[in-house]
Design an enzyme around this catalytic site. Structure first.
Site, PDB file in Angstrom:
ATOM      1  N   LYS A   1     -15.376   6.861  -2.938  1.00 51.96           N
ATOM      2  CA  LYS A   1     -14.223   7.758  -2.961  1.00 51.96           C
ATOM      3  C   LYS A   1     -14.634   9.204  -2.720  1.00 51.96           C
ATOM      4  O   LYS A   1     -14.036  10.135  -3.244  1.00 51.96           O
ATOM      5  CB  LYS A   1     -13.415   7.621  -4.255  1.00 51.96           C
ATOM      6  CG  LYS A   1     -12.845   6.213  -4.444  1.00 51.96           C
ATOM      7  CD  LYS A   1     -11.821   6.148  -5.531  1.00 51.96           C
ATOM      8  CE  LYS A   1     -11.317   4.712  -5.732  1.00 51.96           C
ATOM      9  NZ  LYS A   1     -10.698   4.161  -4.535  1.00 51.96           N
TER      10      LYS A   1
ATOM     11  N   ASP B   1       0.855  -1.173   0.000  1.00 58.00           N
ATOM     12  CA  ASP B   1       0.000   0.000   0.000  1.00 58.00           C
ATOM     13  C   ASP B   1       0.900   1.234   0.000  1.00 58.00           C
ATOM     14  O   ASP B   1       2.087   1.154   0.310  1.00 58.00           O
ATOM     15  CB  ASP B   1      -0.899  -0.025   1.236  1.00 58.00           C
ATOM     16  CG  ASP B   1      -1.856   1.149   1.269  1.00 58.00           C
ATOM     17  OD1 ASP B   1      -2.382   1.502   0.213  1.00 58.00           O
ATOM     18  OD2 ASP B   1      -2.047   1.715   2.361  1.00 58.00           O
TER      19      ASP B   1
ATOM     20  N   ASP C   1      -2.242  -0.750   5.992  1.00 61.12           N
ATOM     21  CA  ASP C   1      -2.593  -0.257   7.320  1.00 61.12           C
ATOM     22  C   ASP C   1      -4.062   0.119   7.451  1.00 61.12           C
ATOM     23  O   ASP C   1      -4.521   0.430   8.540  1.00 61.12           O
ATOM     24  CB  ASP C   1      -1.736   0.953   7.683  1.00 61.12           C
ATOM     25  CG  ASP C   1      -1.974   2.137   6.748  1.00 61.12           C
ATOM     26  OD1 ASP C   1      -2.594   1.929   5.689  1.00 61.12           O
ATOM     27  OD2 ASP C   1      -1.544   3.252   7.078  1.00 61.12           O
TER      28      ASP C   1
END
Length: 1072
Positions: free
Chosen positions: A520, A403, A770
């Site tokens: 989003k 990521d 994360d």
């Protein structure tokens, strides 16, 4: 049920779910069982006898009625408030009822003890012990040999020492793992005394008002009192089902385990936000009761342990077979054909050598020790490894999917730039130019920008730090919202009335759709409060405020705001201008967000409608927005990431970036950290046209991997591209490219990327992340690696947690995974030639060739469990062999095993083929010095009696005793050469000696000294001489074995030299 009863039920007990280390399958079975029992008991409520006979956990769960109460009744029952929460005095009073910590399941120590005593090779030692005791009595009657009893005592001592060692290692590893677990903070956000506070989850009490947002672990059993329209829970830990469960305020089932207005401890909020009142903690929570029912954790072999256990089974089967064969040969042939050669007692004791000779007793010890060493090293690097097998698996890693935010970057974002359609400003410039009261030329659009950024925000300040300076305040929320919150809180332009306290007093939130990885964007509905208007220029009382990705929101905008606050149509030329600005900022590594708003005066709304209906209404009206402005947020790469990526790639591991960010932003960061190094970066269209990539389409999956001579090729794909990919496209992606960036991906697409990569090229895939959106990919990967600062969902899904968010820890883990595997190979290579091959030849010659036993049973056992173990332990402290370890290709977990034909060639046809003739030659050399030739020693069977070749039986026994000790000492010192030979696969001893330099390993000389002292004690210890017949040997026989050891080392040095000089030679191809 009376309120007092419920409170008593809720307040007692202790625990959080993460403390219960039990198998997920057990939890799911018990959860479903409890659910069924609770349903049954609901129907049997009227029958007290049936209810009384029901299982206690189900009865307790049936008594839960908090889900049937109205929200006002919930607050009344628990004497708490939605705005004030519990007062401090109430918290202190209720905390006396116990901590929110689940009691650990009772440990079945008797099972552990049995595993220590009979595990590993100990069960073979027990067989040897039993038959040795039988050979002493009754088979040794009428004159039982003290030697046999001594061997039996030694074998028992071996068992005791081994069991004690296994227990110590288990305790030590558990202590290390527990100390690391304690480093993981488990916090809860609560309302106490009217303030939002962060407290330890273990300190929660019944009645606490807990606020939860996306990514949080539910810290206790909660009754939901407020929920966002899109709140969803992951209950897979309990149910085993991956479907997200929506949260509601209303009762959906009488069964407390099935209703959706309860949030159960140890589940996760994967979307939305909510508030709940704690009604059960610790052992009285649902998960606490399940842990108590399950009772224990199941033992699961790690991959390395499985390999060693497979090896152990083969060796044990072979040892038992040879032991049985030697007894059968004695009973069927030797006893009849050569009467007097061996008694039954002697045959059993001599045959024990088949058990001890083939058992590398040091191997289980070294495996346990290696895992302990790894755990200690990882603990020093603040790395939590849930399963130590993860370390070895990391050694096989061939693809790392990383990521971006919080993993490759620091995760501390800050707003750098603000832009309107006709002007751009740096944040520092705004503060310098417009913060003074007398300035009059500030852009009026800043007011609208401030409104959207402050009110449409999912982050919030921790009340405990709100009095600190702005830069030092703690914020609860994701990094993007935190950056915008800090920016908007610090934005003050008095000349145009920008003041955060005034803004917060002027408006109140009435509805919110939190950001999620699919939309989003985030949407907030605000309404002017009843207080006097703070911003008179704003005519509308209701506003829809939206913040999100420009590429997602631009199509929903019909107008745009200029810097002076005026609104103009958003035509194609202005859209192009804004898109170019977005691309420019993104190419500089900035994350770009669009801030939009729309007045809702003309929209018919009923605030009393359900959250789901309100959400649908907002979706329908998400159009005709006014684009207020753009903000550019910078999240700089971690300072150590570029070097870590370089080392990881040099180790043969491909690094892919998988992020939800805009394509150009992701590509810019990928270039900064070294994931992308090529100037030319292909897109989907270019890939499909590439001859290099197309040659992998349709290839057999294990063969789909980049060829060594292809060089590096870069590719960038978006989430939309991923949706359109066919199997042939995936073949081209995985096989043709070494540098890949996946941008604008959803969690489902991340999961698909991991699965498709794993399915090709025998890849072992690791995933770092994360956030909540990383959790599915973390769980599906071979090794999931979460950041310590990440969400609880990510930590739960991962196999390893980097508590200090340091990506360089992955480098260390890869190196250690490879090192552990290499060192285990070295241990076996060291143990087998002498500890099995050379020992067994002595037994073989005795049983089948009629020679006296060249190595007594006592010395065989002693060598295997003292000399060999002491020396082999030093190999577990070996450092990597120069840079070779991190330069070679990753190990293929499917095809590259712990042992292979090259391995056994090295054992039996190289080192072993040198050792056993050397040891046997010393036996015959000693006999020749006594006047006994080759054929006077071999094939003599029962001729070795009083008067043989003119010697008395006492003299012959003395010859054998000295010869056995010579054979033993020869093995001891030959192992010096064996140990130094196996320390290196390729490198010469001249570049890697154990005394100084980068490969210094002082455990090697210490082990050599220890094994020599053991040899001296065996030969010169008066008690050992009396019981086991050991005896001093002539001085020359102490020196000659050093020549053998040197010869072994030199022969292996020559082999390594040839392998290095001629890498394509047959010697190099046969090298282990």
């Amino acid at each position: 049920m009376a309120p007092s009863q419920n409170s008593a039920f809720s307040r007692s007990g202790s625990g959080t779910a993460s403390r219960g280390r039990i198998q997920n399958s057990d939890i799911q079975v018990q959860y479903r069982t409890l659910s069924i029992h609770a349903e049954t008991l609901q129907k049997e409520k009227g029958d007290p006898k049936k209810a009384a006979n029901a299982a206690d956990p189900a009865s307790a769960i049936r008594q839960i009625d908090v889900h049937r109460l109205t929200i006002d009744e919930v607050f009344t029952r628990f004497s708490t408030s939605p705005t004030v929460g519990l007062e401090d005095s109430a918290v202190q009073r209720r905390s006396k009822d116990g901590k929110n910590v689940i009691s650990k399941p009772p440990t079945q120590y008797w099972k552990k003890a049995l595993n220590y005593i009979f595990g590993g090779f100990n069960f073979l030692m027990w067989i040897a012990f039993i038959v040795t005791v039988l050979s002493y009595e009754p088979l040794g009657e009428p004159d039982p040999a003290v030697f046999n009893l001594g061997v039996a005592v030694l074998l028992l001592l071996v068992i005791i020492v081994s069991a004690t060692f296994y227990a110590f290692v288990d305790w030590h590893a558990s202590r290390i793992m527990n100390s690391i677990k304690n480093l993981v903070a488990e916090d809860a956000s609560v309302i106490r005394d009217g303030k939002h506070q962060t407290v330890r989850a273990r300190d929660l009490v019944v009645g606490d008002v807990v606020t939860l947002s996306m990514g949080d672990r539910v810290p206790a059993d909660l009754r939901l009192v407020t929920v966002s329209s899109d709140v969803r829970f992951d209950r897979s830990l309990l149910t085993g089902e991956s479907d997200m469960v929506p949260g509601t305020l209303d009762l959906t089932s009488d069964n407390a385990l099935e209703t959706r207005n309860l949030a159960l401890s140890s589940t996760f909020v994967v979307q939305g936000s909510c508030t709940g009142v704690v009604f059960a903690i610790g052992d009285k929570s649902v998960i606490g009761r399940i842990v108590a029912m399950s009772g224990k954790a199941k033992f699961k072999l790690t991959t390395v342990q499985r390999e060693v256990w497979f090896f152990t089974k083969i060796i044990s089967t072979l040892a038992l077979g040879l032991f049985a064969l030697s007894l059968i040969v004695w009973a069927a042939w030797l006893r009849r054909s050569f009467p007097g050669f061996e008694t039954a007692s002697e045959a059993i004791v001599n045959s024990i050598g088949c058990l001890t000779a083939f058992v590398p007793q040091g191997l289980p010890v070294c495996v346990a020790l290696s895992l302990t060493i790894v755990a200690k090293r990882m603990a020093k690097r603040n790395v939590l490894v849930k399963n130590l097998a993860t370390i070895e698996t990391l050694g096989c890693m061939s693809v790392l999917c990383s990521d971006k935010t919080g993993t490759l970057t620091v995760g501390k974002m800050s707003v750098q730039n603000v832009a309107f359609i006709d002007s751009e400003f740096q944040v520092d410039e705004i503060k310098e130019r417009f913060s003074a009261t007398e300035i009059c030329n500030a852009p009026l659009a800043l007011r609208a920008l401030h409104m959207v950024s402050r009110l449409c925000n999912g982050a919030k300040f921790d009340s405990a730090t709100v009095q600190l300076p702005l830069d030092e305040r703690q914020i609860k929320g994701d990094a993007t919202d935190s950056a915008i919150l800090r920016f908007s809180e610090g934005l003050s332009v008095p000349s145009i009335g920008i003041s955060t306290p005034s803004l917060l007093g002027a408006y109140e939130k009435t509805f919110e759709i939190p950001f999620n990885s699919r939309n989003k964007w985030m949407l907030t509905l605000v309404q002017r409060s009843a207080e006097p208007k703070a911003q008179a220029d704003t005519e509308a009382d209701k506003w829809m405020l939206v913040k999100g990705g420009p590429d997602v929101l631009f199509p929903k905008c019909s107008s745009v705001m200029k810097a002076d606050g005026s609104v103009i149509p958003l035509d194609s030329s202005r859209r192009t201008h804004l898109q170019l600005l977005q691309e420019r900022w993104s190419s500089e590594g900035q994350r770009v967000l669009a801030l939009c708003r729309r007045p809702l005066e003309g929209v018919a709304m009923d605030m009393a409608i359900s959250p789901n209906d309100m959400e649908q209404l907002m979706y329908r009206n998400l159009a005709n927005l006014t684009l207020v402005g753009l903000v550019g947020i910078r999240d700089p790469p971690r300072w150590d990431v570029a070097d870590a990526i370089k080392i990881i790639r040099r180790a043969g591991v491909r690094v892919f970036m998988v992020t939800g960010d805009f394509k150009l932003t992701a590509l810019a960061v990928a270039r900064q950290v070294g994931i992308v190094t090529q100037e030319k970066v292909d897109d989907l269209k270019a890939m499909r046209a590439s001859p290099l990539a197309r040659r992998y389409a349709g290839v057999d999956p294990p063969a789909i991997k980049p060829a060594e001579n292809d060089g590096d090729h870069a590719l960038v794909l978006t989430g939309d591209d991923v949706e359109s990919l066919e199997p042939a496209d995936w073949d081209m992606i995985v096989g043709g490219y070494t540098e890949i960036v996946f941008a604008r991906t959803t969690p489902e697409q991340k999961l698909r990327i991991v699965e498709q990569t794993k399915a090709r090229g025998d890849n072992t895939v690791a995933v770092t992340g994360d956030g909540v959106n990383d959790a599915p990919a973390l769980k599906a990967s071979d090794i999931g690696v979460a950041m310590g600062a990440g969400s609880d969902v990510a930590k739960e899904a991962a196999a390893m947690i980097l508590l200090n968010n340091d990506l360089t820890s992955i480098v260390v883990a890869i190196e250690m995974g490879r090192l552990v595997f290499d060192n285990l190979k070295k241990v076996i290579l060291y143990l087998m030639p002498a500890g099995t091959y050379t020992e067994f030849l002595a037994v073989f010659c005795n049983v089948f060739l009629g020679m006296q036993l060249a190595l007594s049973s006592y010395l065989q056992v002693c060598f295997s469990i003292t000399n060999d173990v002491v020396m082999s332990i030093s190999l577990m402290f070996e450092k990597p062999e120069s840079a070779d370890l991190m330069l070679r290709k990753p190990r293929n977990a499917r095809t590259d095993r712990l042992t292979d034909w090259r391995f056994f060639f090295q054992i039996y046809l190289f080192i072993g083929l040198i050792m056993w003739p050397c040891a046997m030659s010393m036996w015959f050399f000693w006999m020749s010095k006594q006047g006994l030739g080759f054929y006077d020693v071999i094939l003599v069977f029962n001729k070795w009696t009083d008067g043989f070749k003119g010697y008395s039986i006492d003299q012959l026994r003395e010859f054998v005793s000295v010869g056995q000790c010579i054979y033993y000492i020869t093995m001891v010192f030959m192992q010096y050469g064996g140990l130094l030979a196996v320390r290196n696969r390729r490198v010469s001893i001249l570049q890697s000696n154990p005394l100084w330099g980068p490969r210094r390993n002082l455990a090697v000389p210490l082990g050599m000294i220890a094994t020599m002292l053991i040899g001296v004690v065996n030969l010169y210890g008066p008690g050992l001489q009396r019981v086991f017949g050991t005896t001093p040997i002539p001085g020359m026989f102490w020196g000659i074995p050093f020549a053998f050891a040197t010869g072994i080392l030199m022969m292996d040095e020559i082999r390594k030299l040839i392998a290095r000089s001629y890498p394509n030679s047959i010697v190099a191809k046969m090298a282990w």
